[in-house]
Design a protein around this motif. Structure first.
Motif, PDB file in Angstrom:
ATOM      1  N   ALA A  67       1.043   4.988  -0.422  1.00 45.98           N
ATOM      2  CA  ALA A  67       1.537   4.609  -1.963  1.00 45.98           C
ATOM      3  C   ALA A  67       2.274   4.026  -1.509  1.00 45.98           C
ATOM      4  CB  ALA A  67       1.421   5.917  -2.340  1.00 45.98           C
ATOM      5  N   SER A  96      -5.040  10.622  -9.490  1.00 46.92           N
ATOM      6  CA  SER A  96      -3.862  11.079  -8.848  1.00 46.92           C
ATOM      7  C   SER A  96      -2.610  10.345  -8.570  1.00 46.92           C
ATOM      8  CB  SER A  96      -4.755  10.965  -7.118  1.00 46.92           C
ATOM      9  OG  SER A  96      -5.149   9.980  -6.901  1.00 46.92           O
ATOM     10  N   GLU A  97      -2.823   9.042  -9.127  1.00 43.41           N
ATOM     11  CA  GLU A  97      -2.511   7.401  -8.507  1.00 43.41           C
ATOM     12  C   GLU A  97      -0.986   8.692 -10.058  1.00 43.41           C
ATOM     13  OE1 GLU A  97      -6.124   5.936  -8.755  1.00 43.41           O
ATOM     14  OE2 GLU A  97      -5.296   7.591  -9.962  1.00 43.41           O
ATOM     15  N   VAL A 114       3.699   6.016 -11.492  1.00 35.75           N
ATOM     16  CA  VAL A 114       2.699   5.898 -10.438  1.00 35.75           C
ATOM     17  C   VAL A 114       2.758   5.452  -8.707  1.00 35.75           C
ATOM     18  CG1 VAL A 114       0.498   4.097 -10.738  1.00 35.75           C
ATOM     19  CG2 VAL A 114       0.956   5.331 -12.994  1.00 35.75           C
ATOM     20  N   GLU A 115       1.649   6.133  -8.071  1.00 37.34           N
ATOM     21  CA  GLU A 115       2.083   5.267  -6.569  1.00 37.34           C
ATOM     22  C   GLU A 115       0.938   5.382  -6.268  1.00 37.34           C
ATOM     23  OE1 GLU A 115       6.053   8.294  -5.101  1.00 37.34           O
ATOM     24  OE2 GLU A 115       3.714   8.417  -4.706  1.00 37.34           O
ATOM     25  N   VAL A 116       0.687   3.499  -5.789  1.00 33.54           N
ATOM     26  CA  VAL A 116      -0.470   3.286  -5.190  1.00 33.54           C
ATOM     27  C   VAL A 116       0.016   2.514  -4.020  1.00 33.54           C
ATOM     28  CG1 VAL A 116      -1.402   2.513  -7.577  1.00 33.54           C
ATOM     29  CG2 VAL A 116      -0.077   1.394  -7.099  1.00 33.54           C
ATOM     30  N   SER A 117      -1.726   2.294  -3.441  1.00 36.41           N
ATOM     31  CA  SER A 117      -1.865   1.429  -2.137  1.00 36.41           C
ATOM     32  C   SER A 117      -1.181   0.413  -2.610  1.00 36.41           C
ATOM     33  CB  SER A 117      -3.046   1.416  -1.175  1.00 36.41           C
ATOM     34  OG  SER A 117      -3.589   1.334  -1.890  1.00 36.41           O
ATOM     35  N   ALA A 121      -4.817  -1.597  -6.183  1.00 38.34           N
ATOM     36  CA  ALA A 121      -5.063  -0.626  -6.651  1.00 38.34           C
ATOM     37  C   ALA A 121      -4.282  -0.568  -7.619  1.00 38.34           C
ATOM     38  CB  ALA A 121      -4.533   0.258  -6.188  1.00 38.34           C
ATOM     39  N   TYR A 122      -3.669  -0.543  -8.204  1.00 35.94           N
ATOM     40  CA  TYR A 122      -2.784  -0.274  -9.831  1.00 35.94           C
ATOM     41  C   TYR A 122      -3.851  -0.992 -10.082  1.00 35.94           C
ATOM     42  CZ  TYR A 122       0.355  -0.776 -13.119  1.00 35.94           C
ATOM     43  OH  TYR A 122       0.844  -0.174 -14.531  1.00 35.94           O
ATOM     44  N   PHE A 125      -6.618   1.193 -11.399  1.00 37.78           N
ATOM     45  CA  PHE A 125      -6.222   2.123 -12.257  1.00 37.78           C
ATOM     46  C   PHE A 125      -5.964   1.951 -14.257  1.00 37.78           C
ATOM     47  CE2 PHE A 125      -1.494   4.478 -13.727  1.00 37.78           C
ATOM     48  CZ  PHE A 125      -2.610   5.556 -14.182  1.00 37.78           C
TER      49      PHE A 125
END
Length: 153
Positions: A67, A96-97, A114-117, A121-122, A125
């Motif tokens: 993330a 999960s994000e 929010v945490e994303v790769s 990915a965001y 989401f």
């Protein structure tokens, strides 16, 4: 349970030490505080039992978990009804994000961390999770460039 006892200097010092290092041994904590190990343990256990200390956790590096990007998302709801807030909270709890969800005052109802790769990915989401919730009326995203102070445990 709510902590009712007023803290003295020793209690505040115990909390400062535990906030800095939750894995400190009781004997090391007692030495730093200036108490016997048994007195220190009794105080810590009392704070745990009364809910002042809610738990201990590991602080994970988001990048190691994949993330790499943190985004703060302000979410406005279309209705101010309890059922809408509950439905929104249940939906984001499953994502999960979403690492944190805060009900706030002001122009919107929620602030999410929010945490994303990556940005793709965001975008997924944003479109597939937030964008599908009927309660959501507005979404404002703020990409985090850095966190020079972060005292979350």
């Amino acid at each position: 349970m709510q902590y009712m006892m007023e803290l003295d200097d020793i209690g505040r010092n115990i909390l400062r030490q535990l906030e800095h290092d939750g894995r400190i041994s009781n004997s090391d904590l007692a030495n730093k505080i200036g108490l016997s190990a048994s007195a220190c343990l009794r105080r810590v256990q009392d704070m745990e039992r009364n809910g002042l200390i809610k738990g201990y956790r590991a602080i994970l590096d988001p990048a190691v978990r994949g993330a790499a990007i943190t985004i703060f998302v302000m979410v406005g709801l279309s209705e101010h009804l309890k059922k809408d807030a509950q439905a929104f909270e249940q939906a984001v709890a499953k994502a999960s994000e979403v690492r944190e969800c805060h009900n706030i005052t002001g122009s919107v109802e929620y602030l999410l961390r929010v945490e994303v790769s990556d940005l793709a990915a965001y975008k997924k989401f944003h479109a597939d999770i937030l964008g599908t919730l009927p309660q959501v009326s507005s979404i404002t995203s703020h990409i985090c460039l850095g966190s020079p102070t972060d005292k979350r445990a």
